[in-house]
Scaffold this motif. Sequence first.
Motif, PDB file in Angstrom:
ATOM      1  N   HIS A 194       0.815  -1.219   0.000  1.00  0.00           N
ATOM      2  CA  HIS A 194       0.000   0.000   0.000  1.00  0.00           C
ATOM      3  C   HIS A 194       0.852   1.274   0.000  1.00  0.00           C
ATOM      4  N   GLU A 195       2.114   1.097  -0.333  1.00  0.00           N
ATOM      5  CA  GLU A 195       3.066   2.197  -0.499  1.00  0.00           C
ATOM      6  C   GLU A 195       3.173   3.104   0.730  1.00  0.00           C
ATOM      7  N   ILE A 196       3.081   2.498   1.906  1.00  0.00           N
ATOM      8  CA  ILE A 196       3.263   3.229   3.158  1.00  0.00           C
ATOM      9  C   ILE A 196       4.749   3.273   3.504  1.00  0.00           C
ATOM     10  N   THR A 197       5.445   2.214   3.149  1.00  0.00           N
ATOM     11  CA  THR A 197       6.885   2.128   3.357  1.00  0.00           C
ATOM     12  C   THR A 197       7.491   1.369   2.188  1.00  0.00           C
ATOM     13  N   LYS A 198       8.815   1.459   2.062  1.00  0.00           N
ATOM     14  CA  LYS A 198       9.486   0.789   0.940  1.00  0.00           C
ATOM     15  C   LYS A 198      10.287  -0.430   1.375  1.00  0.00           C
ATOM     16  N   ARG A 199      10.368  -0.650   2.669  1.00  0.00           N
ATOM     17  CA  ARG A 199      11.207  -1.755   3.142  1.00  0.00           C
ATOM     18  C   ARG A 199      10.511  -2.543   4.240  1.00  0.00           C
ATOM     19  N   ASN A 200      11.008  -3.755   4.425  1.00  0.00           N
ATOM     20  CA  ASN A 200      10.469  -4.648   5.448  1.00  0.00           C
ATOM     21  C   ASN A 200      11.599  -4.996   6.411  1.00  0.00           C
ATOM     22  N   PRO A 201      11.777  -4.204   7.480  1.00  0.00           N
ATOM     23  CA  PRO A 201      12.873  -4.488   8.408  1.00  0.00           C
ATOM     24  C   PRO A 201      12.702  -5.804   9.153  1.00  0.00           C
ATOM     25  N   ALA A 202      11.480  -6.285   9.235  1.00  0.00           N
ATOM     26  CA  ALA A 202      11.245  -7.552   9.941  1.00  0.00           C
ATOM     27  C   ALA A 202      11.815  -8.734   9.164  1.00  0.00           C
ATOM     28  N   SER A 203      11.971  -8.571   7.850  1.00  0.00           N
ATOM     29  CA  SER A 203      12.504  -9.672   7.047  1.00  0.00           C
ATOM     30  C   SER A 203      13.965  -9.951   7.374  1.00  0.00           C
ATOM     31  N   LYS A 204      14.639  -9.010   8.016  1.00  0.00           N
ATOM     32  CA  LYS A 204      16.061  -9.175   8.356  1.00  0.00           C
ATOM     33  C   LYS A 204      16.266  -9.869   9.714  1.00  0.00           C
TER      34      LYS A 204
END
Length: 177
Positions: free
Chosen positions: A54-64
């Motif tokens: 939904h284009e609120i953020t560009k990254r997923n820090p939880a994936s790291k």
Amino acid sequence: NHFLPAFGDVRLTSITPESIQRFKAGEVGRGFAPKTVALHLRLLRQIFRFAIDHEITKRNPASKVRSPKDERVSEITIYTPEQVGLLLKEARKGWRPMFLLALRTGMRKGEIQVAKWRNVDWEEGEYHVRGTHSAIRGFKTPRTPASMASVDLSETVIEALQEQRARVAQMRLSADE
């Protein structure tokens, strides 16, 4: 209960892998099982995927952030026939059928907790497993038809269930008087 104390005042775009790592360490430190912490991290990853879509953020820090490994070793206690006999002898009458179901059929605790009379096939001597219960998910029905197993009931189990059913019926009558 979990995310708001850790991230409630933080903008989604300001959450970093380091802050999620601190969250993970805090959950483990508070005594949550590794499986529970992994579930929380999976939910965080899903939240960030939604935010990216939904284009609120560009990254997923939880994936790291890796989920914790469950390094606990659980030992299985195998009871001797004498111990099983003593358990059944000393069990209260109302509990004996449940112990027998577990011991003689291999049914799981959650399956026994939600056992229903209507699932007993008295003529065929079978119990049809139609659901289970877990502390986390509550009652749930089997996911696949193959999970809807039928288990054979021995004569001893059938007799104990019939006695229990009669005892419950008598208690209901007594309560109505």
